[in-house]
Motif scaffolding. Sequence first.
Motif, PDB file in Angstrom:
ATOM      1  N   GLU A  48       0.850  -1.264  -0.101  1.00 63.02           N
ATOM      2  CA  GLU A  48       0.039   0.102  -0.001  1.00 63.02           C
ATOM      3  C   GLU A  48       0.746   1.250  -0.047  1.00 63.02           C
ATOM      4  O   GLU A  48       0.504   2.283  -0.650  1.00 63.02           O
ATOM      5  N   ASN A  72      -1.230   3.164  -2.743  1.00 61.82           N
ATOM      6  CA  ASN A  72      -1.863   4.406  -2.501  1.00 61.82           C
ATOM      7  C   ASN A  72      -1.008   5.685  -2.187  1.00 61.82           C
ATOM      8  O   ASN A  72      -1.258   6.779  -2.424  1.00 61.82           O
ATOM      9  N   GLN A  94      -5.354   3.760  -7.638  1.00 59.38           N
ATOM     10  CA  GLN A  94      -5.804   4.259  -6.230  1.00 59.38           C
ATOM     11  C   GLN A  94      -4.560   5.079  -5.720  1.00 59.38           C
ATOM     12  O   GLN A  94      -4.797   5.099  -4.254  1.00 59.38           O
ATOM     13  N   LYS A  96      -3.024   8.089  -3.656  1.00 53.48           N
ATOM     14  CA  LYS A  96      -3.613   9.077  -2.927  1.00 53.48           C
ATOM     15  C   LYS A  96      -2.548  10.408  -2.770  1.00 53.48           C
ATOM     16  O   LYS A  96      -2.670  11.543  -2.842  1.00 53.48           O
ATOM     17  N   VAL A 119      -6.990   9.668  -5.807  1.00 56.87           N
ATOM     18  CA  VAL A 119      -8.311   9.442  -5.104  1.00 56.87           C
ATOM     19  C   VAL A 119      -8.420  10.697  -4.388  1.00 56.87           C
ATOM     20  O   VAL A 119      -7.629  11.155  -3.669  1.00 56.87           O
TER      21      VAL A 119
END
Length: 347
Positions: A48, A72, A94, A96, A119
């Motif tokens: 992640e 992310n 995805q 961020k 996102v």
Amino acid sequence: MSLYVVLGLVITTGAAQSCPTGCVCPIPGHVSCTGLSSFPQSFPTSTEVVTIYLSSLPEIPPDSFKGLPLLNTVTLYKNTIGKIKNCAFKNLAQIKSMNIYQSTIDTIESGAFSDMSFVNPGSFALYSISIGDIQPYAFSSLSDPRFSIYSANVTIIRPFAFHNISARSFSLYQTNIDFMDTSAFEDFNRTKSASIYSSYIANLHCNTLDVLQEDVGNVFSFYQLTFNCSCQLAWLFDVAQTNRYFAASLGRNRCHDNSTVLPGRRLNDLNATLLCPAGRESSQCLKPELSFPSQCTLPGAPTQSSRPSTPTQSPLPGTSRSSRLSPHVLGCLLTLVIGVFLKNQLK
């Protein structure tokens, strides 16, 4: 199947999920790397967050983050990077947060940052950074980030370097730019606001600031800029003759103290004749014809006409779908196999 065979399968499968060499994975989903001399070949599919620092990387290769559906956050800092290759950051749906800072990058190739959908609220920042060459379409088809470049030194921004940007905001400030080429910005009409300020631009070519103003409208501003005032900058005053909003912004910018002509003067005190007293050639600017990089060239792979598949369509080369099981599933499988084995041994 014997216990040893099954254990071998589980161990082999688990190895595919292991932390990359030179990295640590302190908690599930987090990968932190330091002191690298080459970019990791792969990351666990459960990744992640990726952080890479204090590393010397000859390149960040194509599809570096392929097959990471949960990724992310990417942070790169205090690194020396030779090239960010075509499609290095591609199809990150995805994402961020993307941060690159306190680093040196020789070249950002065409398509390096492409088809990235952030996102909400997403951010993309490059700061305290030195970049040699930002090639055409280096940043292309970026959706929904707050995109900022600041406290940077850039040698050259080529035509269409920033292309098809749909940002919540775009800002470039406290940056020294040696050369901003014709049509450096293209297709910003879905960007909500844009600004360029508190920067020095030594060579500013046509179809740059005016294109941003046309695309973004009155929510584009440029101020506290200093330019190398010369005959090359005459196009700026041609635009101001027909664009009132653009003309009103000239007074907030000036010639650099080391300008070729009229050092230190505010731009609203100037005109094309003062910059070019001996006359000049036509200031008409034509957009260059540069093809868009339509595909990623993977290392050692033949050129293909089709676009690369998305991470969910096929496993990584050389792996099977069974090798992509999560660590939780692998643990359950191991417990079940050992339980059955011990039960049979006790009978």
